[in-house]
Design an enzyme around this catalytic site. Structure first.
Site, PDB file in Angstrom:
ATOM      1  N   HIS A 131      13.578  -1.770  18.990  1.00  0.00           N
ATOM      2  CA  HIS A 131      12.783  -0.662  18.459  1.00  0.00           C
ATOM      3  C   HIS A 131      11.402  -1.095  17.991  1.00  0.00           C
ATOM      4  CE1 HIS A 131      14.498  -2.192  14.612  1.00  0.00           C
ATOM      5  NE2 HIS A 131      13.333  -1.825  14.137  1.00  0.00           N
ATOM      6  N   SER A 133       8.972   0.021  14.950  1.00  0.00           N
ATOM      7  CA  SER A 133       9.041   0.782  13.697  1.00  0.00           C
ATOM      8  C   SER A 133       7.834   1.684  13.504  1.00  0.00           C
ATOM      9  CB  SER A 133       9.147  -0.170  12.497  1.00  0.00           C
ATOM     10  OG  SER A 133      10.415  -0.789  12.442  1.00  0.00           O
ATOM     11  N   TYR A 234       1.965   0.659   7.918  1.00  0.00           N
ATOM     12  CA  TYR A 234       0.694  -0.055   8.047  1.00  0.00           C
ATOM     13  C   TYR A 234      -0.413   0.876   7.581  1.00  0.00           C
ATOM     14  CZ  TYR A 234       3.544  -2.475  11.578  1.00  0.00           C
ATOM     15  OH  TYR A 234       4.548  -3.120  12.245  1.00  0.00           O
ATOM     16  N   ASP A 241      -8.369  -0.135  13.149  1.00  0.00           N
ATOM     17  CA  ASP A 241      -8.137  -1.547  12.872  1.00  0.00           C
ATOM     18  C   ASP A 241      -6.727  -1.704  12.297  1.00  0.00           C
ATOM     19  OD1 ASP A 241     -10.412  -2.684  13.766  1.00  0.00           O
ATOM     20  OD2 ASP A 241     -11.427  -2.805  11.844  1.00  0.00           O
ATOM     21  N   PHE A 246       1.830  -3.333  15.826  1.00  0.00           N
ATOM     22  CA  PHE A 246       3.085  -2.783  16.334  1.00  0.00           C
ATOM     23  C   PHE A 246       3.825  -3.836  17.152  1.00  0.00           C
ATOM     24  CE2 PHE A 246       0.342   0.956  15.812  1.00  0.00           C
ATOM     25  CZ  PHE A 246       1.157   1.741  15.006  1.00  0.00           C
ATOM     26  N   HIS A 247       5.134  -3.897  16.989  1.00  0.00           N
ATOM     27  CA  HIS A 247       5.888  -4.955  17.638  1.00  0.00           C
ATOM     28  C   HIS A 247       7.353  -4.557  17.828  1.00  0.00           C
ATOM     29  CE1 HIS A 247       6.297  -5.712  13.262  1.00  0.00           C
ATOM     30  NE2 HIS A 247       7.557  -5.945  13.595  1.00  0.00           N
TER      31      HIS A 247
END
Length: 315
Positions: A131, A133, A234, A241, A246-247
């Site tokens: 996923h 997040s 975030y 910026d 995202f990861h």
């Protein structure tokens, strides 16, 4: 299966020969078909929600039942641990590539006493979704959860963000203070952005956004959780910026990501880099997990009406 009586041994012999010939033809025909021709269509996103819940084995928080992991938000009666995210079910070939990557990294880190735990499979070896997040682990009260979900559906349906695809952009280690764990993550970027690095400039000399769709969804999710007294994920600036944060987490470890850990990881990753970067992560909606209920909220599709999301309750 019906039983067939044969009148003579000759009939049985002839039938056996015919069956053998037919089997050979069927096998030859099957071998000639490509994987693309025999591949089954993907399951609907909402189908996976039927099996998204985990079985509770204790009424109290016990890290020994979860490989030493601790809850970010301890369980309390009347509180509903919640999470907003995008779900990715890797294809069999993608899953094989990621498994091979982790198999290459683990022995490289073993001399440093770093043990990886994969997110690709469950404790029983069953494939698990990954996923991206769109919120921190948050907590909603019983009185808030239904209202929150109604607002989420509204925010997503009016976002003007339609379905899009993501692609891996890099492999990194990320340490979190909340869980005291290190995560091996794939940074992802929108395919539509067609970026090769976070320092790329646009035509006007400004920074080119790496994740315009994810940034738009995150702003709406951040605003919503803020209205319910929860912290944002975030904090994006006006020029987006921070949208390279995202990861997708693919493994974790209790060990700290030292410079040597990062170096060895990058070296092992070099062989698999091209295959990983060619992967695509389809984004068709946002998942909201509230307690054991997972709801798939579809992204708006031009010309399509409805699709407010389907909630499915786990046991």
């Amino acid at each position: 299966m019906a039983l067939v009586d044969y009148s003579s041994s000759d009939s049985e012999s002839e039938t056996g020969e015919a069956t053998s010939t037919a089997a050979k033809r069927q096998k030859t025909s099957h071998n000639e078909k490509s994987d693309e021709q025999t591949a089954l269509p993907p399951l609907p996103d909402a189908f996976h929600d039927l099996y998204a819940s985990t079985v509770r084995v204790s009424t109290t928080d016990d890290p020994t039942l979860h490989q030493g992991r601790k809850r970010v938000n301890p369980h309390r009666v009347g509180n509903w641990p919640s999470h907003l995210y995008i779900e990715w079910h890797p294809t069999p070939s993608q899953r094989t590539t990621l498994s091979s990557l982790l198999s290459a990294i683990q022995p490289a880190l073993a001399p440093l006493s770093v043990e990886l735990t994969s997110f690709l499979t469950s404790d029983l070896g069953a494939p698990q979704p990954l996923h991206v997040s769109l919120s921190r682990p948050i907590v909603l009260s019983t009185a808030q959860k239904d209202v929150f979900l109604t607002h989420l559906r509204s925010r997503i349906s009016t976002s003007s963000v339609g379905p899009f695809d993501l692609a891996p952009r890099g492999l990194e280690w990320h340490r979190t203070r909340e869980s005291e764990r290190s995560f091996l993550v794939l940074r992802v970027g929108a395919v539509s952005a067609a970026r090769t690095g976070t320092d790329e400039k646009g035509e006007a000399g400004g920074r080119t956004p790496q994740n315009p769709e994810l940034a738009a969804l995150l702003r709406r999710c951040n605003a919503l959780v803020g209205e319910f007294g929860q912290p944002p994920l975030y904090a994006l600036q006006n020029n987006n910026d921070g949208d390279d944060a995202f990861h997708v987490s693919i493994a974790w470890s209790f060990a700290a990501p030292t410079a040597e850990v990062r170096r060895r990881t990058e070296t092992a990753f070099a062989r698999w880099r091209d295959a990983v970067f060619e992967m695509r992560v389809p984004v068709r909606g946002v998942k909201a997990k509230i307690g054991n209920t997972v709801t798939h909220v579809e992204l708006p599709v031009p010309g399509k009406r409805g699709g407010g999301g389907l909630g499915l309750t786990g046991s």
